[in-house]
Motif scaffolding. Structure first.
Motif, short mmCIF file in Angstrom:
data_model
loop_
_atom_site.label_atom_id
_atom_site.label_comp_id
_atom_site.label_asym_id
_atom_site.label_seq_id
_atom_site.Cartn_x
_atom_site.Cartn_y
_atom_site.Cartn_z
N TYR A 166 8.84 -31.44 125.28
CA TYR A 166 9.20 -32.30 124.16
C TYR A 166 10.65 -32.70 124.31
CZ TYR A 166 4.87 -30.58 122.28
OH TYR A 166 3.54 -30.28 122.13
N ILE B 201 13.52 -34.62 122.36
CA ILE B 201 14.00 -35.32 121.17
C ILE B 201 15.33 -35.99 121.42
CG2 ILE B 201 12.76 -33.74 119.66
CD1 ILE B 201 15.51 -32.62 118.80
N GLN C 76 13.35 -28.28 116.71
CA GLN C 76 12.80 -28.51 118.04
C GLN C 76 12.07 -27.26 118.55
OE1 GLN C 76 15.51 -30.00 120.99
NE2 GLN C 76 13.90 -30.25 122.52
N GLY D 102 12.02 -36.44 117.03
CA GLY D 102 11.32 -35.20 116.74
C GLY D 102 10.17 -35.40 115.78
#
Length: 307
Positions: free
Chosen positions: A9, A11, A123, A160
């Motif tokens: 992921y 962000i 996060q 996010g």
């Protein structure tokens, strides 16, 4: 999914755009000089992609800041430790560091740094697959970022939030959120933040089966991160673009992109990620009958041994 998962992921640009903070000031005391020197060394390591060394140097800077009882420096270095630890999948250390930064920032009344600590903790929820919690946390930090008129933090929160919505299967909402992030990123003018947003848009398009829409966004993200030499962001871009090329039926291009991403993963000390690239390359070679040129493979192996 954990931070060590294949998808990952992103962000922010390389995960650190909101974390790195400088503590330098005129008239430093001996202890302040020590933590500034450690911080400067950490920043040099990070710029070269030497993440393990950067983490150690940031931790050293944090220890000197604690000895000096410099609360502002403690916040800054705790954020830096948290960001690098998160990139290296050292989640317990990341959580501890972000919580330390958050509590100290609250004591100081430092709303901007408190916001960045909140983004780091959000996060971690995202990387752990706790999408409901991440969605709520990013939505709240977005409100606060807008209140503070902090565009960089707002971009992190929008990215996010979009990724949390993606994880929950809320694809139209995720697309709308990431479109809003792209508009803000283009007006903000930071190429790394724009690259992160485009990569997340490309990842969403891949998940929804829109390969042709994903490729232009990912190619632009790759170009932006190459221009700024943002290795961590570039590795993420290359991985997604490799997946897109693979779906297009172009295994040769996909293999080359995976190879480039693997080289970066090895250089930055992310061994688990490098092993995933090994597996992806071996699987694609077996399924397609296409092979990476032997010179490319040898070069990667020599790079790994040199480190």
């Amino acid at each position: 999914m954990t931070g060590g998962g294949w998808q990952g992921y992103r962000i922010l640009a390389g995960g650190l755009a909101l974390g790195l903070a400088a503590c330098g000031r005129p008239g430093l005391t001996p202890l302040q000089t020590q933590y500034q020197q450690s911080e400067e060394r950490a920043l040099r390591y990070h710029a070269r992609g030497e993440l393990s060394q950067a983490l150690q140097a940031f931790q050293e800077s944090l220890r000197w800041a604690e000895l000096a009882d410099d609360r502002a420096a403690i916040v800054a270095q705790a954020l830096n430790v948290g960001r690098v630890a998160l990139t290296l999948d050292a989640e317990p250390l990341a959580v501890q560091s972000f919580q330390r930064a958050q509590s100290t920032a609250t004591t100081l009344g430092d709303a901007a740094c408190g916001l960045r600590a909140s983004l780091g903790l959000a996060q971690i929820d995202l990387q752990r697959g706790r999408f409901d919690a991440a969605q709520a946390a990013f939505a709240q930090t977005l409100i606060e970022a807008r209140r503070q008129r902090d565009d960089a933090a707002a971009l992190a929160a929008l990215n996010g939030l979009g990724l949390a919505q993606k994880g929950l299967g809320q694809w139209p909402a995720a697309q709308q959120t990431l479109n809003e992030a792209e508009a803000l990123a283009r007006s903000h003018g930071d190429r790394q933040l724009l690259a992160a947003t485009l990569a997340n848009q490309g990842g969403l398009a891949l998940q929804t089966g829109e390969t042709d829409r994903a490729i232009p966004a990912l190619e632009e993200a790759v170009a932006l991160d190459r221009e700024t030499e943002n290795l961590l962001g570039l590795e993420h871009d290359l991985r997604l673009l490799a997946q897109a090329r693979q779906r297009q039926g172009n295994p040769a291009a996909a293999l080359e992109l995976y190879r480039q991403a693997r080289t970066i993963a090895r250089h930055t000390g992310r061994r688990d990620q490098a092993q995933r690239y090994d597996q992806a390359i071996e699987r694609l070679e077996r399924e397609s009958g296409v092979r990476l040129p032997q010179g490319k493979v040898k070069s990667d192996e020599e790079d790994s041994r040199a480190q």
